[in-house]
Design a protein around this motif. Structure first.
Motif, PDB file in Angstrom:
ATOM      1  N   LEU A  59      17.164 -24.831  -5.399  1.00 17.42           N
ATOM      2  CA  LEU A  59      17.590 -23.778  -6.327  1.00 17.42           C
ATOM      3  C   LEU A  59      17.808 -24.325  -7.731  1.00 17.42           C
ATOM      4  CD1 LEU A  59      20.106 -21.673  -4.180  1.00 17.42           C
ATOM      5  CD2 LEU A  59      17.841 -20.984  -4.980  1.00 17.42           C
ATOM      6  N   PHE A  60      18.482 -25.458  -7.824  1.00 21.03           N
ATOM      7  CA  PHE A  60      18.771 -26.033  -9.142  1.00 21.03           C
ATOM      8  C   PHE A  60      17.543 -26.673  -9.779  1.00 21.03           C
ATOM      9  CE2 PHE A  60      23.290 -26.372  -7.470  1.00 21.03           C
ATOM     10  CZ  PHE A  60      23.677 -25.208  -8.119  1.00 21.03           C
ATOM     11  N   ALA A  61      16.497 -26.881  -8.999  1.00 22.63           N
ATOM     12  CA  ALA A  61      15.253 -27.380  -9.581  1.00 22.63           C
ATOM     13  C   ALA A  61      14.591 -26.342 -10.472  1.00 22.63           C
ATOM     14  CB  ALA A  61      14.293 -27.817  -8.471  1.00 22.63           C
ATOM     15  N   PHE A  62      15.005 -25.071 -10.336  1.00 27.34           N
ATOM     16  CA  PHE A  62      14.488 -24.020 -11.210  1.00 27.34           C
ATOM     17  C   PHE A  62      15.033 -24.135 -12.631  1.00 27.34           C
ATOM     18  CE2 PHE A  62      13.598 -22.021  -7.111  1.00 27.34           C
ATOM     19  CZ  PHE A  62      12.354 -21.463  -7.341  1.00 27.34           C
ATOM     20  N   CYS A  74      17.855 -26.046 -21.054  1.00 24.27           N
ATOM     21  CA  CYS A  74      18.484 -26.598 -19.846  1.00 24.27           C
ATOM     22  C   CYS A  74      19.993 -26.390 -19.886  1.00 24.27           C
ATOM     23  CB  CYS A  74      18.152 -28.081 -19.730  1.00 24.27           C
ATOM     24  SG  CYS A  74      18.991 -28.942 -18.392  1.00 24.27           S
ATOM     25  N   PHE A  75      20.578 -26.571 -21.052  1.00 25.72           N
ATOM     26  CA  PHE A  75      22.030 -26.446 -21.200  1.00 25.72           C
ATOM     27  C   PHE A  75      22.505 -25.034 -20.889  1.00 25.72           C
ATOM     28  CE2 PHE A  75      25.620 -25.376 -24.024  1.00 25.72           C
ATOM     29  CZ  PHE A  75      26.574 -26.265 -23.525  1.00 25.72           C
ATOM     30  N   PHE A  76      21.867 -24.036 -21.479  1.00 26.94           N
ATOM     31  CA  PHE A  76      22.329 -22.656 -21.301  1.00 26.94           C
ATOM     32  C   PHE A  76      22.016 -22.130 -19.904  1.00 26.94           C
ATOM     33  CE2 PHE A  76      22.083 -22.715 -26.028  1.00 26.94           C
ATOM     34  CZ  PHE A  76      23.397 -22.345 -26.278  1.00 26.94           C
ATOM     35  N   VAL A  77      20.855 -22.483 -19.364  1.00 26.49           N
ATOM     36  CA  VAL A  77      20.535 -22.053 -18.007  1.00 26.49           C
ATOM     37  C   VAL A  77      21.487 -22.717 -17.007  1.00 26.49           C
ATOM     38  CG1 VAL A  77      18.772 -22.059 -16.203  1.00 26.49           C
ATOM     39  CG2 VAL A  77      18.128 -21.608 -18.571  1.00 26.49           C
ATOM     40  N   SER A  78      21.862 -23.961 -17.268  1.00 25.79           N
ATOM     41  CA  SER A  78      22.811 -24.652 -16.387  1.00 25.79           C
ATOM     42  C   SER A  78      24.163 -23.955 -16.390  1.00 25.79           C
ATOM     43  CB  SER A  78      22.976 -26.111 -16.841  1.00 25.79           C
ATOM     44  OG  SER A  78      21.770 -26.825 -16.722  1.00 25.79           O
ATOM     45  N   ILE A  79      24.594 -23.487 -17.562  1.00 22.32           N
ATOM     46  CA  ILE A  79      25.860 -22.761 -17.652  1.00 22.32           C
ATOM     47  C   ILE A  79      25.796 -21.482 -16.808  1.00 22.32           C
ATOM     48  CG2 ILE A  79      27.342 -21.428 -19.200  1.00 22.32           C
ATOM     49  CD1 ILE A  79      26.853 -23.470 -21.342  1.00 22.32           C
ATOM     50  N   VAL A  80      24.660 -20.783 -16.866  1.00 25.76           N
ATOM     51  CA  VAL A  80      24.499 -19.566 -16.064  1.00 25.76           C
ATOM     52  C   VAL A  80      24.578 -19.901 -14.580  1.00 25.76           C
ATOM     53  CG1 VAL A  80      22.920 -17.714 -15.437  1.00 25.76           C
ATOM     54  CG2 VAL A  80      23.153 -18.400 -17.837  1.00 25.76           C
ATOM     55  N   TRP A  81      23.903 -20.966 -14.162  1.00 25.17           N
ATOM     56  CA  TRP A  81      23.928 -21.372 -12.757  1.00 25.17           C
ATOM     57  C   TRP A  81      25.333 -21.768 -12.325  1.00 25.17           C
ATOM     58  CZ3 TRP A  81      21.060 -20.642  -8.704  1.00 25.17           C
ATOM     59  CH2 TRP A  81      19.702 -20.405  -8.836  1.00 25.17           C
ATOM     60  N   ILE A  82      26.044 -22.472 -13.196  1.00 23.46           N
ATOM     61  CA  ILE A  82      27.425 -22.858 -12.882  1.00 23.46           C
ATOM     62  C   ILE A  82      28.295 -21.621 -12.699  1.00 23.46           C
ATOM     63  CG2 ILE A  82      29.499 -23.969 -13.810  1.00 23.46           C
ATOM     64  CD1 ILE A  82      27.651 -26.020 -15.142  1.00 23.46           C
ATOM     65  N   GLY A  83      28.107 -20.623 -13.556  1.00 20.87           N
ATOM     66  CA  GLY A  83      28.863 -19.382 -13.426  1.00 20.87           C
ATOM     67  C   GLY A  83      28.566 -18.671 -12.114  1.00 20.87           C
ATOM     68  N   ILE A  84      27.281 -18.624 -11.734  1.00 21.71           N
ATOM     69  CA  ILE A  84      26.899 -17.979 -10.471  1.00 21.71           C
ATOM     70  C   ILE A  84      27.495 -18.730  -9.291  1.00 21.71           C
ATOM     71  CG2 ILE A  84      24.948 -17.430  -8.966  1.00 21.71           C
ATOM     72  CD1 ILE A  84      23.274 -17.002 -11.506  1.00 21.71           C
ATOM     73  N   LEU A  85      27.385 -20.056  -9.319  1.00 21.15           N
ATOM     74  CA  LEU A  85      27.894 -20.862  -8.211  1.00 21.15           C
ATOM     75  C   LEU A  85      29.415 -20.758  -8.107  1.00 21.15           C
ATOM     76  CD1 LEU A  85      27.280 -22.858  -5.966  1.00 21.15           C
ATOM     77  CD2 LEU A  85      27.449 -24.714  -7.636  1.00 21.15           C
ATOM     78  N   THR A  86      30.096 -20.762  -9.260  1.00 21.84           N
ATOM     79  CA  THR A  86      31.552 -20.640  -9.254  1.00 21.84           C
ATOM     80  C   THR A  86      31.989 -19.291  -8.694  1.00 21.84           C
ATOM     81  OG1 THR A  86      31.683 -22.083 -11.206  1.00 21.84           O
ATOM     82  CG2 THR A  86      33.615 -20.746 -10.692  1.00 21.84           C
ATOM     83  N   THR A  87      31.285 -18.238  -9.066  1.00 22.94           N
ATOM     84  CA  THR A  87      31.597 -16.912  -8.529  1.00 22.94           C
ATOM     85  C   THR A  87      31.393 -16.882  -7.017  1.00 22.94           C
ATOM     86  OG1 THR A  87      30.888 -15.891 -10.609  1.00 22.94           O
ATOM     87  CG2 THR A  87      31.042 -14.464  -8.679  1.00 22.94           C
TER      88      THR A  87
END
Length: 244
Positions: A59-62, A74-87
């Motif tokens: 998933l994170f390879a995307f 990469c920075f902004f997409v990573s923040i979005v992924w972190i938000g999804i994972l945290t939720t």
């Protein structure tokens, strides 16, 4: 000094060139293969961790490679992924606590806090092994928690407060057991910082490492402070002891 500066600059340039060669295909190849494709040097632990984390790695390879657009994508997409994972972790922990009848406060400080802090722990460990000083490790922990408290709480509350005001309402968040828990945390954090200062100034002139007995003793004290904080907060949540 001149030779050292030239060598350092050359290493930086080589690192940038290596970063540019990273592609989405390489990310998926590393994610889908044990030990990033280096199977010959893979251990049993690498195989176990690859099996447990395979879905997350894929998933994170995307996430776009850091070579694209100077790393900002990469920075902004990573923040979005972190938000999804945290939720996801927050909802999962809340459901888990509800099924077992565990207080939300205990779920938050034990499961949610531990789950969201493990990446910081591993990052600090890696920084410790790769640096000559403890600055990167300790700076990572304190900096990330500052962002969590300042941005992770401040921004949502600011948005909620503005929205409530536009609706003619007031946005309030009940403190609950926060006062007692915060007091215990401040005490434990002060002891922790005092121990680091003591190590630096009087014991071994370093915050981390040192003789075997000393470093294990320091780790044991840190673990006890974490356990003491959880225990006292849990006892207060279940009304076994009286807070304030």
């Amino acid at each position: 000094a001149l030779l050292s500066n030239v060598t350092e600059k050359a290493n930086v340039d080589l690192a940038r060139m290596e970063l540019v060669t990273t592609t989405w295909g390489e990310q998926f190849y590393e994610a889908m293969n044990v030990n990033g494709g280096d199977v010959d040097n893979a251990t049993r632990f690498d195989y176990v961790m690859h099996f447990l984390s395979f879905v997350w790695k894929v998933l994170f390879a995307f996430i776009p490679p850091a070579a694209y657009y100077g790393g900002w994508l990469c920075f902004f997409v990573s923040i979005v992924w972190i938000g999804i994972l945290t939720t996801f972790i927050g909802d999962l922990a809340k459901t888990f606590g509800c099924l077992l009848g565990i207080e939300e406060t205990v779920v938050a400080i034990v499961f949610v806090a531990t789950g969201t802090s493990l990446p910081e722990t591993f990052a600090s460990k890696k920084a410790t092994l790769g640096e000559d000083t403890a600055d990167s490790a300790i700076g990572n922990i304190t900096g990330s928690n500052s962002v969590i408290v300042g941005l992770g709480l401040g921004l949502p509350w600011l948005i909620a407060a503005i929205y409530a005001r536009t609706q003619g309402q007031e946005f309030t968040v009940a403190a609950g057991t926060l006062g007692f828990s915060l007091a215990i945390y401040i005490i434990c954090a002060s002891i922790c910082l005092g121990l680091l200062v003591l190590r630096r100034m009087f014991i071994c002139k370093a915050e981390l490492g040192g003789p075997t007995i000393l470093k294990y003793t320091t780790g044991g004290i840190m673990f006890f402070l974490w356990f003491f904080y959880i225990l006292m907060s849990a006892l207060e949540s279940y009304k076994i002891i009286e807070g304030f």
